[in-house]
Design a protein around this motif. Structure first.
Motif, short mmCIF file in Angstrom:
data_model
loop_
_atom_site.label_atom_id
_atom_site.label_comp_id
_atom_site.label_asym_id
_atom_site.label_seq_id
_atom_site.Cartn_x
_atom_site.Cartn_y
_atom_site.Cartn_z
N ARG A 1 0.79 -1.23 0.00
CA ARG A 1 0.00 0.00 0.00
C ARG A 1 0.81 1.28 0.00
NH1 ARG A 1 -4.83 -2.08 0.13
NH2 ARG A 1 -5.32 -3.90 1.41
N ALA A 2 2.03 1.24 0.47
CA ALA A 2 2.83 2.46 0.48
C ALA A 2 4.28 2.11 0.71
CB ALA A 2 2.34 3.44 1.56
N LEU A 3 5.17 2.99 0.25
CA LEU A 3 6.61 2.82 0.43
C LEU A 3 7.23 4.13 0.89
CD1 LEU A 3 7.59 0.91 -2.87
CD2 LEU A 3 7.27 -0.09 -0.58
N THR A 4 8.28 4.03 1.69
CA THR A 4 9.11 5.20 1.96
C THR A 4 10.03 5.41 0.75
OG1 THR A 4 10.90 3.92 2.95
CG2 THR A 4 9.10 4.65 4.42
N TRP A 5 10.68 6.58 0.71
CA TRP A 5 11.62 6.81 -0.38
C TRP A 5 12.74 5.76 -0.37
CZ3 TRP A 5 12.32 8.69 -4.96
CH2 TRP A 5 13.62 8.71 -5.47
#
Length: 200
Positions: free
Chosen positions: A106-110
């Protein structure tokens, strides 16, 4: 096209040949983040006809394009244009060797996004996308990070140029992409990233 657990009865097709078409990146990135800033498809090296033609392909209920990003540790991120007639959307799924079903990503950090794009690649001959620029931009809608490092802009700019965006607009395009990721998550914020513990 190989089958994907949970999608056995879906009309999956290989989407990777679409990556080289000029309308792909505006469809994948422009509308969610840059359209409100007054950007046009030309920021991505395309025109309206390119975008319209590929939109029809990407959203065809009879054909669901699938893109595979293999990781060095044997896992894979699979991007599926899930063209349900009443509820279309883009799915990001993480599979690992031995898993019976993929996990939603659902989401990633840089840091996670950069590692997925520029980290060690799997062995030669592995199916999927190897080009770092395409990997970065394909997974970019997962970026949810309010403190990206200074070098992020340069990497996004380089990726945009590599896929055909004109150099004079890439700084603004990268700025809007990163600004959108910092200000509004593109996907469900209720997440714990399975890639957080991935090895460098």
């Amino acid at each position: 096209m190989t089958t994907l657990a949970g999608h056995e009865n879906r009309p999956l097709v290989d989407g990777e040949p679409l990556l080289g078409l000029p309308g792909f990146w505006p469809n994948h990135l422009w509308a969610p983040c840059c359209q409100e800033a007054g950007a046009g498809p030309e920021w991505f090296g395309a025109d309206g006809a390119d975008v319209d033609a590929l939109y029809e392909t990407l959203t065809d209920p009879a054909r669901w394009p699938v893109f595979r990003v293999p990781c060095a540790d044997g896992r894979r991120v699979t991007v599926v244009y899930a063209n349900l007639v009443d509820d279309p959307g883009v799915e990001y799924l993480l599979t690992a060797p031995g898993d019976s079903a993929p996990q939603p990503l659902r989401a990633l950090t840089w840091r996670e996004l950069d590692r997925a794009a520029h980290g060690p690649l799997p062995a030669a001959g592995t199916d999927g996308i190897a080009d770092p620029a395409a990997r970065l931009l394909l997974l970019f809608p997962l970026l949810d990070d309010h403190a990206v490092p200074d070098e992020a802009a340069a990497k996004v700019e380089a990726a945009l140029v590599a896929v055909g965006a004109p150099e004079d607009t890439t700084p603004a395009t990268a700025r809007h992409l990163l600004g959108h990721a910092a200000g509004e998550v593109w996907h469900d914020p209720e997440w714990t990233s399975p890639l957080s513990g991935a090895r460098d």
